[in-house]
Design a protein around this motif. Structure first.
Motif, mmCIF file in Angstrom:
data_model
loop_
_atom_site.group_PDB
_atom_site.id
_atom_site.type_symbol
_atom_site.label_atom_id
_atom_site.label_comp_id
_atom_site.label_asym_id
_atom_site.label_seq_id
_atom_site.Cartn_x
_atom_site.Cartn_y
_atom_site.Cartn_z
ATOM 1 N N GLU A 159 -1.578 -6.219 -9.476
ATOM 2 C CA GLU A 159 -2.803 -6.557 -8.748
ATOM 3 C C GLU A 159 -3.224 -5.418 -7.816
ATOM 4 O OE1 GLU A 159 -4.354 -9.925 -5.548
ATOM 5 O OE2 GLU A 159 -2.572 -10.313 -6.759
ATOM 6 N N ALA A 160 -2.238 -4.756 -7.230
ATOM 7 C CA ALA A 160 -2.526 -3.683 -6.269
ATOM 8 C C ALA A 160 -2.807 -2.348 -6.935
ATOM 9 C CB ALA A 160 -1.362 -3.525 -5.301
ATOM 10 N N THR A 161 -2.213 -2.106 -8.124
ATOM 11 C CA THR A 161 -2.307 -0.768 -8.725
ATOM 12 C C THR A 161 -2.809 -0.771 -10.164
ATOM 13 O OG1 THR A 161 -0.042 -0.854 -9.573
ATOM 14 C CG2 THR A 161 -0.360 -0.025 -7.314
ATOM 15 N N ASN A 162 -2.869 -1.953 -10.766
ATOM 16 C CA ASN A 162 -3.191 -2.088 -12.191
ATOM 17 C C ASN A 162 -2.151 -1.399 -13.068
ATOM 18 O OD1 ASN A 162 -4.889 -3.277 -14.112
ATOM 19 N ND2 ASN A 162 -5.872 -1.320 -14.551
ATOM 20 N N LEU A 163 -0.933 -1.270 -12.523
ATOM 21 C CA LEU A 163 0.147 -0.589 -13.228
ATOM 22 C C LEU A 163 0.945 -1.584 -14.069
ATOM 23 C CD1 LEU A 163 1.713 2.150 -13.519
ATOM 24 C CD2 LEU A 163 3.189 1.327 -11.676
ATOM 25 N N GLU A 164 1.100 -1.271 -15.362
ATOM 26 C CA GLU A 164 1.925 -2.097 -16.243
ATOM 27 C C GLU A 164 3.391 -1.756 -16.008
ATOM 28 O OE1 GLU A 164 1.347 -4.494 -18.261
ATOM 29 O OE2 GLU A 164 -0.838 -4.508 -18.404
ATOM 30 N N THR A 165 4.219 -2.770 -15.853
ATOM 31 C CA THR A 165 5.646 -2.541 -15.615
ATOM 32 C C THR A 165 6.475 -3.386 -16.569
ATOM 33 O OG1 THR A 165 5.757 -4.295 -13.946
ATOM 34 C CG2 THR A 165 5.265 -2.062 -13.163
ATOM 35 N N GLU A 215 0.832 -1.210 0.000
ATOM 36 C CA GLU A 215 0.000 0.000 0.000
ATOM 37 C C GLU A 215 0.862 1.255 0.000
ATOM 38 O OE1 GLU A 215 -2.928 0.125 3.045
ATOM 39 O OE2 GLU A 215 -3.928 -1.728 2.417
ATOM 40 N N ASP A 216 1.958 1.210 0.784
ATOM 41 C CA ASP A 216 2.870 2.354 0.829
ATOM 42 C C ASP A 216 3.559 2.550 -0.510
ATOM 43 O OD1 ASP A 216 4.502 4.427 2.254
ATOM 44 O OD2 ASP A 216 6.127 3.030 1.763
ATOM 45 N N ILE A 217 3.971 1.441 -1.139
ATOM 46 C CA ILE A 217 4.623 1.530 -2.444
ATOM 47 C C ILE A 217 3.669 2.100 -3.479
ATOM 48 C CG2 ILE A 217 5.608 0.172 -4.340
ATOM 49 C CD1 ILE A 217 6.654 -1.783 -2.171
ATOM 50 N N ALA A 218 2.437 1.603 -3.475
ATOM 51 C CA ALA A 218 1.420 2.099 -4.408
ATOM 52 C C ALA A 218 1.143 3.577 -4.182
ATOM 53 C CB ALA A 218 0.133 1.293 -4.246
ATOM 54 N N SER A 219 1.072 3.988 -2.904
ATOM 55 C CA SER A 219 0.821 5.382 -2.555
ATOM 56 C C SER A 219 1.945 6.288 -3.046
ATOM 57 C CB SER A 219 0.650 5.520 -1.043
ATOM 58 O OG SER A 219 0.518 6.870 -0.681
ATOM 59 N N MET A 258 11.939 -11.509 -3.331
ATOM 60 C CA MET A 258 11.163 -12.288 -4.315
ATOM 61 C C MET A 258 11.730 -11.973 -5.682
ATOM 62 S SD MET A 258 7.566 -10.123 -4.622
ATOM 63 C CE MET A 258 7.359 -9.832 -2.875
ATOM 64 N N SER A 259 11.246 -12.652 -6.699
ATOM 65 C CA SER A 259 11.721 -12.356 -8.046
ATOM 66 C C SER A 259 11.082 -11.071 -8.548
ATOM 67 C CB SER A 259 11.380 -13.505 -8.995
ATOM 68 O OG SER A 259 9.985 -13.516 -9.275
ATOM 69 N N GLY A 260 11.722 -10.462 -9.537
ATOM 70 C CA GLY A 260 11.177 -9.246 -10.118
ATOM 71 C C GLY A 260 9.828 -9.483 -10.766
ATOM 72 N N ASN A 261 9.672 -10.631 -11.419
ATOM 73 C CA ASN A 261 8.403 -10.950 -12.084
ATOM 74 C C ASN A 261 7.287 -11.185 -11.073
ATOM 75 O OD1 ASN A 261 9.037 -10.964 -14.974
ATOM 76 N ND2 ASN A 261 10.419 -12.642 -14.478
ATOM 77 N N GLU A 262 7.641 -11.792 -9.940
ATOM 78 C CA GLU A 262 6.642 -12.017 -8.894
ATOM 79 C C GLU A 262 6.163 -10.687 -8.321
ATOM 80 O OE1 GLU A 262 6.228 -14.340 -4.567
ATOM 81 O OE2 GLU A 262 8.060 -14.515 -5.755
ATOM 82 N N PHE A 263 7.103 -9.779 -8.095
ATOM 83 C CA PHE A 263 6.721 -8.476 -7.566
ATOM 84 C C PHE A 263 5.894 -7.692 -8.588
ATOM 85 C CE2 PHE A 263 7.463 -3.902 -7.005
ATOM 86 C CZ PHE A 263 6.912 -3.746 -5.741
ATOM 87 N N ALA A 264 6.252 -7.804 -9.861
ATOM 88 C CA ALA A 264 5.504 -7.104 -10.906
ATOM 89 C C ALA A 264 4.041 -7.545 -10.906
ATOM 90 C CB ALA A 264 6.134 -7.366 -12.264
#
Length: 319
Positions: free
Chosen positions: A236-242, A199-203, A225-231
């Motif tokens: 899921e939390a922000t609907n942000l494409e990375t 939530e803090d990261i998304a904020s 964790m892996s980069g892909n797992e975090f992506a």
């Protein structure tokens, strides 16, 4: 002590060759013969041991990797394997051993020490996770490799107005991620030593977008964790494409920096001095730019501690 051995074990790191060179030349300078053990503890068990001369280590100080090669060895984790190694050392008349490597390599040196065989551990790993030293051989070079990659990734992140996730090495230590993130101006850094709040990261990302920021760099330590797992979790939390960049083994390669060459030379020479004085069972390190050494058994009983004040600073500067 008239004859010593040197081996490199575990993951390779830039500067290992400089350390091998220092061990060989310092020993010969002191009238001690040096034998190289090839392919780490695996080579020790199998007797892959050869005498090294001054010319054997010529023109290697600038090379990454290790001229002695390295390998994993499950057998050496057993008492039987360790005894085989000691038998080979005795067969070649080697009275002391310099072990250059990371945590697993130190544990092998510790086992030999407990069996009465004098070893000195030299910290060689890009993870910077060895207790008893502020810096390990290879960390600075790997750090600069990561920073160079971040700088290049930021160029394309800016051009495409995207958020990029960069996964870096470090095992269970966050040093590489933290230092690279702080030096590379990353907006978010995830390290194993601190729990992350999605939530803090998304904020933070949202606030940046609101003030007109159109790109971001997020550094993820592999121990989290892996980069892909975090992506996937971030989407899921922000609907942000990375976009995800996994730097992988590129971080272990390359010509060592001046800092790593000097560090390796100092630590390798100090290891020889200890053996020449009959002081085995030690681990060498650097603290406040001064050479130090510890009982290797006591050193491994300690935990590597990350500077969380630096982590706090990285958050304050990436608002």
């Amino acid at each position: 002590m008239k004859r010593i051995g040197v081996l490199t074990s575990g993951g390779d790191s830039p500067g290992m060759n400089a350390a091998v060179r220092a061990v060989v030349r310092q020993a010969i300078y002191q009238g001690i013969e040096v034998y190289g053990v090839y392919q780490g503890y695996n080579g020790l068990i199998n007797g892959n041991i050869k005498k090294l001369e001054l010319g054997s280590v010529g023109d290697i100080i600038h090379r990454g990797g290790t001229m002695l090669y390295t390998a994993r060895c499950e057998e050496f984790k057993t008492k039987e394997g360790q005894q085989k190694g000691i038998e080979q050392l005795k067969k070649h008349g080697i009275e002391g051993l310099v072990v250059i490597g990371g945590d697993g390599s130190y544990r092998g040196a510790k086992a030999l020490t407990e069996l009465g065989y004098p070893c000195v551990g030299v910290p060689g790993t890009i993870d910077n996770d060895i207790p008893g030293t502020e810096y390990t051989i290879g960390f600075d070079t790997a750090l600069n490799t990561v920073i160079d990659a971040i700088d290049k990734i930021r160029d394309t992140a800016t051009s495409h107005e995207r958020t990029f996730i960069v996964e870096v090495m470090g095992r269970n230590a966050g040093d590489l991620a933290l230092w690279a993130g702080l030096a590379g101006g990353a907006e978010t850094i995830l390290i194993p030593e601190d729990n992350h709040d999605m939530e803090d990261i998304a904020s933070r990302l949202k606030k940046g977008q609101e003030r007109g920021k159109k790109h971001s760099i997020i550094i993820v330590a592999e121990g989290v964790m892996s980069g892909n797992e975090f992506a996937a979790k971030l989407k899921e939390a922000t609907n942000l494409e990375t976009r995800v960049s996994v730097l992988g083994h590129i971080q272990r390669g390359g010509s060592p920096t001046a800092s790593d060459r000097v560090l390796a030379s100092r630590l390798g020479s100090h290891a020889v001095d200890l053996l020449a004085e009959g002081r085995g069972g030690r681990a060498v390190g650097i603290e406040k730019n001064q050479l130090v050494d510890y009982d290797i058994i006591e050193a491994l009983a300690k935990e590597h501690v990350l500077d969380l004040n630096m982590y706090k600073l990285s958050k304050e500067l990436s608002i």
